[in-house]
Motif scaffolding. Structure first.
Motif, PDB file in Angstrom:
ATOM      1  N   LEU A   1       8.382  10.977   1.941  1.00  0.00           N
ATOM      2  CA  LEU A   1       7.382  10.066   2.504  1.00  0.00           C
ATOM      3  C   LEU A   1       7.865   9.414   3.797  1.00  0.00           C
ATOM      4  CD1 LEU A   1       6.129   8.317  -0.770  1.00  0.00           C
ATOM      5  CD2 LEU A   1       4.889   9.986   0.616  1.00  0.00           C
ATOM      6  N   GLY A   2       9.046   9.825   4.257  1.00  0.00           N
ATOM      7  CA  GLY A   2       9.582   9.283   5.499  1.00  0.00           C
ATOM      8  C   GLY A   2      10.317   7.967   5.333  1.00  0.00           C
ATOM      9  N   LYS A   3      10.616   7.598   4.089  1.00  0.00           N
ATOM     10  CA  LYS A   3      11.303   6.329   3.831  1.00  0.00           C
ATOM     11  C   LYS A   3      12.793   6.592   3.645  1.00  0.00           C
ATOM     12  CE  LYS A   3       7.470   4.065   3.900  1.00  0.00           C
ATOM     13  NZ  LYS A   3       7.157   3.184   5.049  1.00  0.00           N
ATOM     14  N   ASN A   4      13.518   6.554   4.741  1.00  0.00           N
ATOM     15  CA  ASN A   4      14.968   6.729   4.683  1.00  0.00           C
ATOM     16  C   ASN A   4      15.695   5.410   4.508  1.00  0.00           C
ATOM     17  OD1 ASN A   4      14.963   9.594   5.066  1.00  0.00           O
ATOM     18  ND2 ASN A   4      14.354   9.191   7.200  1.00  0.00           N
ATOM     19  N   ARG A   5      14.949   4.326   4.693  1.00  0.00           N
ATOM     20  CA  ARG A   5      15.509   2.987   4.467  1.00  0.00           C
ATOM     21  C   ARG A   5      14.507   2.164   3.669  1.00  0.00           C
ATOM     22  NH1 ARG A   5      16.793   0.552  10.181  1.00  0.00           N
ATOM     23  NH2 ARG A   5      14.624   1.177  10.454  1.00  0.00           N
ATOM     24  N   LEU A   6      14.982   1.278   2.844  1.00  0.00           N
ATOM     25  CA  LEU A   6      14.131   0.390   2.070  1.00  0.00           C
ATOM     26  C   LEU A   6      14.552  -1.050   2.323  1.00  0.00           C
ATOM     27  CD1 LEU A   6      13.844   2.238  -1.367  1.00  0.00           C
ATOM     28  CD2 LEU A   6      12.199   2.224   0.504  1.00  0.00           C
TER      29      LEU A   6
ATOM     30  N   LEU B   1      11.310  -2.531  -5.306  1.00  0.00           N
ATOM     31  CA  LEU B   1      10.620  -2.428  -4.018  1.00  0.00           C
ATOM     32  C   LEU B   1      10.015  -3.768  -3.636  1.00  0.00           C
ATOM     33  CD1 LEU B   1       8.773   1.004  -4.373  1.00  0.00           C
ATOM     34  CD2 LEU B   1      10.845   0.506  -3.069  1.00  0.00           C
ATOM     35  N   ALA B   2      10.173  -4.143  -2.383  1.00  0.00           N
ATOM     36  CA  ALA B   2       9.650  -5.420  -1.901  1.00  0.00           C
ATOM     37  C   ALA B   2       8.200  -5.314  -1.451  1.00  0.00           C
ATOM     38  CB  ALA B   2      10.510  -5.921  -0.741  1.00  0.00           C
ATOM     39  N   HIS B   3       7.681  -4.089  -1.392  1.00  0.00           N
ATOM     40  CA  HIS B   3       6.301  -3.887  -0.936  1.00  0.00           C
ATOM     41  C   HIS B   3       5.835  -2.531  -1.428  1.00  0.00           C
ATOM     42  CE1 HIS B   3       7.693  -0.985   2.124  1.00  0.00           C
ATOM     43  NE2 HIS B   3       8.749  -1.777   2.205  1.00  0.00           N
ATOM     44  N   ASP B   4       4.513  -2.320  -1.380  1.00  0.00           N
ATOM     45  CA  ASP B   4       3.979  -1.006  -1.727  1.00  0.00           C
ATOM     46  C   ASP B   4       4.458   0.029  -0.719  1.00  0.00           C
ATOM     47  OD1 ASP B   4       2.614  -2.249  -3.750  1.00  0.00           O
ATOM     48  OD2 ASP B   4       0.637  -2.102  -2.818  1.00  0.00           O
ATOM     49  N   VAL B   5       4.717   1.236  -1.207  1.00  0.00           N
ATOM     50  CA  VAL B   5       5.037   2.361  -0.327  1.00  0.00           C
ATOM     51  C   VAL B   5       3.815   3.275  -0.296  1.00  0.00           C
ATOM     52  CG1 VAL B   5       6.510   4.373   0.051  1.00  0.00           C
ATOM     53  CG2 VAL B   5       7.509   2.234  -0.806  1.00  0.00           C
ATOM     54  N   THR B   6       3.235   3.441   0.887  1.00  0.00           N
ATOM     55  CA  THR B   6       1.977   4.166   1.028  1.00  0.00           C
ATOM     56  C   THR B   6       2.214   5.657   1.233  1.00  0.00           C
ATOM     57  OG1 THR B   6       0.931   2.229   2.020  1.00  0.00           O
ATOM     58  CG2 THR B   6      -0.143   4.338   2.388  1.00  0.00           C
ATOM     59  N   GLU B   7       1.379   6.452   0.583  1.00  0.00           N
ATOM     60  CA  GLU B   7       1.376   7.895   0.775  1.00  0.00           C
ATOM     61  C   GLU B   7       0.047   8.292   1.400  1.00  0.00           C
ATOM     62  OE1 GLU B   7       1.898  12.091  -1.726  1.00  0.00           O
ATOM     63  OE2 GLU B   7       1.818  10.173  -2.794  1.00  0.00           O
ATOM     64  N   ILE B   8       0.113   9.139   2.413  1.00  0.00           N
ATOM     65  CA  ILE B   8      -1.099   9.618   3.083  1.00  0.00           C
ATOM     66  C   ILE B   8      -1.102  11.134   3.061  1.00  0.00           C
ATOM     67  CG2 ILE B   8      -2.420   9.679   5.234  1.00  0.00           C
ATOM     68  CD1 ILE B   8      -1.147   7.018   5.997  1.00  0.00           C
ATOM     69  N   ARG B   9      -2.154  11.691   2.454  1.00  0.00           N
ATOM     70  CA  ARG B   9      -2.392  13.133   2.498  1.00  0.00           C
ATOM     71  C   ARG B   9      -3.737  13.317   3.198  1.00  0.00           C
ATOM     72  NH1 ARG B   9      -0.799  12.591  -2.975  1.00  0.00           N
ATOM     73  NH2 ARG B   9      -2.924  13.069  -3.693  1.00  0.00           N
ATOM     74  N   PRO B  10      -3.720  13.692   4.486  1.00  0.00           N
ATOM     75  CA  PRO B  10      -4.953  13.720   5.272  1.00  0.00           C
ATOM     76  C   PRO B  10      -6.084  14.461   4.572  1.00  0.00           C
ATOM     77  CG  PRO B  10      -3.066  14.148   6.672  1.00  0.00           C
ATOM     78  CD  PRO B  10      -2.555  14.136   5.260  1.00  0.00           C
ATOM     79  N   GLY B  11      -7.236  13.756   4.483  1.00  0.00           N
ATOM     80  CA  GLY B  11      -8.411  14.335   3.866  1.00  0.00           C
ATOM     81  C   GLY B  11      -8.394  14.333   2.354  1.00  0.00           C
TER      82      GLY B  11
ATOM     83  N   PHE C   1      -5.963  11.815   0.226  1.00  0.00           N
ATOM     84  CA  PHE C   1      -5.528  10.593  -0.460  1.00  0.00           C
ATOM     85  C   PHE C   1      -4.821   9.666   0.511  1.00  0.00           C
ATOM     86  CE2 PHE C   1      -2.072   8.274  -2.608  1.00  0.00           C
ATOM     87  CZ  PHE C   1      -2.792   7.575  -3.560  1.00  0.00           C
ATOM     88  N   LYS C   2      -5.107   8.382   0.343  1.00  0.00           N
ATOM     89  CA  LYS C   2      -4.309   7.341   0.986  1.00  0.00           C
ATOM     90  C   LYS C   2      -4.196   6.196  -0.003  1.00  0.00           C
ATOM     91  CE  LYS C   2      -3.924   3.925   4.627  1.00  0.00           C
ATOM     92  NZ  LYS C   2      -4.545   3.211   5.762  1.00  0.00           N
ATOM     93  N   GLY C   3      -2.973   5.850  -0.353  1.00  0.00           N
ATOM     94  CA  GLY C   3      -2.777   4.772  -1.318  1.00  0.00           C
ATOM     95  C   GLY C   3      -1.301   4.624  -1.649  1.00  0.00           C
ATOM     96  N   PRO C   4      -0.998   3.716  -2.566  1.00  0.00           N
ATOM     97  CA  PRO C   4       0.397   3.463  -2.891  1.00  0.00           C
ATOM     98  C   PRO C   4       1.000   4.570  -3.744  1.00  0.00           C
ATOM     99  CG  PRO C   4      -1.037   2.068  -4.205  1.00  0.00           C
ATOM    100  CD  PRO C   4      -1.913   2.792  -3.250  1.00  0.00           C
ATOM    101  N   ALA C   5       2.107   5.140  -3.263  1.00  0.00           N
ATOM    102  CA  ALA C   5       2.881   6.079  -4.085  1.00  0.00           C
ATOM    103  C   ALA C   5       3.768   5.306  -5.053  1.00  0.00           C
ATOM    104  CB  ALA C   5       3.729   6.978  -3.187  1.00  0.00           C
ATOM    105  N   PHE C   6       4.228   4.138  -4.592  1.00  0.00           N
ATOM    106  CA  PHE C   6       5.024   3.232  -5.426  1.00  0.00           C
ATOM    107  C   PHE C   6       4.520   1.820  -5.194  1.00  0.00           C
ATOM    108  CE2 PHE C   6       7.819   6.795  -4.404  1.00  0.00           C
ATOM    109  CZ  PHE C   6       8.286   7.170  -5.660  1.00  0.00           C
ATOM    110  N   ARG C   7       4.418   1.068  -6.250  1.00  0.00           N
ATOM    111  CA  ARG C   7       3.951  -0.307  -6.159  1.00  0.00           C
ATOM    112  C   ARG C   7       5.109  -1.267  -5.909  1.00  0.00           C
ATOM    113  NH1 ARG C   7      -1.451  -0.811  -5.369  1.00  0.00           N
ATOM    114  NH2 ARG C   7      -2.663   0.426  -6.855  1.00  0.00           N
ATOM    115  N   LYS C   8       4.764  -2.389  -5.277  1.00  0.00           N
ATOM    116  CA  LYS C   8       5.724  -3.482  -5.132  1.00  0.00           C
ATOM    117  C   LYS C   8       6.277  -3.843  -6.514  1.00  0.00           C
ATOM    118  CE  LYS C   8       5.740  -8.457  -4.176  1.00  0.00           C
ATOM    119  NZ  LYS C   8       5.762  -8.889  -5.592  1.00  0.00           N
ATOM    120  N   GLY C   9       7.588  -4.041  -6.588  1.00  0.00           N
ATOM    121  CA  GLY C   9       8.229  -4.405  -7.848  1.00  0.00           C
ATOM    122  C   GLY C   9       8.755  -3.215  -8.628  1.00  0.00           C
ATOM    123  N   HIS C  10       8.396  -1.989  -8.194  1.00  0.00           N
ATOM    124  CA  HIS C  10       8.903  -0.791  -8.867  1.00  0.00           C
ATOM    125  C   HIS C  10      10.418  -0.712  -8.721  1.00  0.00           C
ATOM    126  CE1 HIS C  10       9.103   3.406 -10.160  1.00  0.00           C
ATOM    127  NE2 HIS C  10       9.835   3.650  -9.080  1.00  0.00           N
ATOM    128  N   THR C  11      11.097  -0.426  -9.807  1.00  0.00           N
ATOM    129  CA  THR C  11      12.551  -0.264  -9.777  1.00  0.00           C
ATOM    130  C   THR C  11      12.883   1.182  -9.442  1.00  0.00           C
ATOM    131  OG1 THR C  11      12.864  -2.017 -11.413  1.00  0.00           O
ATOM    132  CG2 THR C  11      14.697  -0.477 -11.084  1.00  0.00           C
TER     133      THR C  11
END
Length: 343
Positions: A49-54, A15-25, A27-37
């Motif tokens: 998470l709505g990421k159909n393209r990376l 991953l070239a960047h963090d992938v953020t996950e938002i659960r209203p009320g 959690f908000k934070g990285p579901a996957f960190r930059k550099g994750h294979t």
């Protein structure tokens, strides 16, 4: 250069960047960190998470990733008693106070920096009292990848007038108070200034070393100031006699004691009849009667700056006018309010 690939084809890529996950009320934070294979079981979660393209990054020689850019910017922005870690989160680096003190922000330089393309920095207000570990600023490069030359130009702007953010230590004052006024001197009314001044000094780590009571007599006021200095005080405060009545001779007494650079009047309410001066290298402050009736006045804005080694004169007192109007709220929340935040 950034390539876009379908998430189904991303297995084995980093991953070239963090992938953020938002659960209203929740959690908000990285579901996957930059550099994750990315592995096969990640694909479904990424799609949820709505990421159909990376993105896959292949940096050119003149390009820079947001994380490296953030570190260059943080280094350029940070001054005395500011610490930061080269561990960006979603491309952002926080700048923290490395000591207790007074935050100084060069607002003009900060504005010039934020006018540069593809960078930003947000800070607390200038002249905020902070504790070690407090978050005082944050910076990031806005795109994922940008030209290195643009980041280097922004860093040069940040350094152009000295550090954008720094924390100035506040010295422990040995204060001396001269209370003027015939009524207090002759015991007709009880002095209420000394407890107020003592509390304000102690909150800033200082002490009230001496208190002198004198009538409305310029010569005796001057002598009381001299006596206060002889006692070893490195800050002199005078209360009473700061108005415009004929018997208000405190200013005359301050001048007679040898004060120079005397400025009378501030663009702050409460505190219009405030005075600043100095005798040699000792600051002298004339505190108007409003300090008895208001929890926060111009004294609370000026005193930390004086103890942090700043020079406060005519210009500084004038600039306090922007944001210098207290709303006199029924429940005072200072410093968590706009008072004094304009300069």
């Amino acid at each position: 250069m950034i390539k876009v690939i379908p998430v189904e084809e991303a297995v084995g890529t980093q991953l070239a960047h963090d992938v953020t996950e938002i659960r209203p009320g929740e959690f908000k934070g990285p579901a996957f960190r930059k550099g994750h294979t990315v592995c096969g079981e990640d694909v479904c979660r990424l799609q949820k998470l709505g990421k159909n393209r990376l993105y896959v990054i292949e940096l050119e020689e003149d390009e820079i990733h947001e994380d490296e850019a953030a570190a260059l910017l943080a280094d350029a922005l940070a001054g005395r008693n500011i610490r930061w870690e080269n561990a960006p989160r979603e491309g952002k680096i926080n700048l923290l106070a490395a000591a207790d003190g007074l935050l100084r922000v060069r607002a003009d330089t900060l504005a010039a920096f934020n006018m540069m393309d593809e960078v930003m920095c947000a800070t607390l207000h200038n002249h905020t009292l902070v504790r070690e570990g407090d978050l005082v600023a944050a910076t990031r490069a806005i795109p994922l990848v940008m030209k290195r030359a643009a980041i280097e130009r922004a860093a040069a702007v940040a350094r152009s007038q000295g550090p954008v953010v720094e924390v100035l230590p506040v010295r422990s004052a040995r204060g001396g108070l001269v209370v003027t006024g015939n009524e207090v001197y002759h015991g007709l009314i009880q002095d209420r200034f000394a407890p107020v001044i003592r509390e304000k000094l102690e909150k800033l780590g200082g002490e009230l070393l001496s208190v002198e009571y004198v009538p409305d007599d310029a010569h005796r006021i001057a002598r009381a100031v001299e006596k206060t200095l002889e006692a070893g005080c490195d800050l002199v405060l005078l209360t009473g006699g700061m108005s415009v009545d004929p018997d208000d001779v405190t200013r005359e007494g301050i001048r007679a004691a040898g004060a120079v650079d005397l400025c009378y009047g501030s663009a702050v309410l409460p505190g219009a009849m405030f005075l600043v001066a100095r005798i040699k290298d000792v600051p002298v402050l004339g505190v108007p009667a409003c300090a008895l009736h208001h929890r926060v006045t111009v004294l609370d804005l000026v005193l930390p700056r004086i103890l942090a080694g700043e020079t406060v004169g005519r210009k500084e007192l004038a600039l306090l006018g922007h944001g210098g109007l207290c709303r006199d709220c029924a429940r005072c929340t200072y410093p968590h309010c706009p008072f004094g935040k304009g300069s």
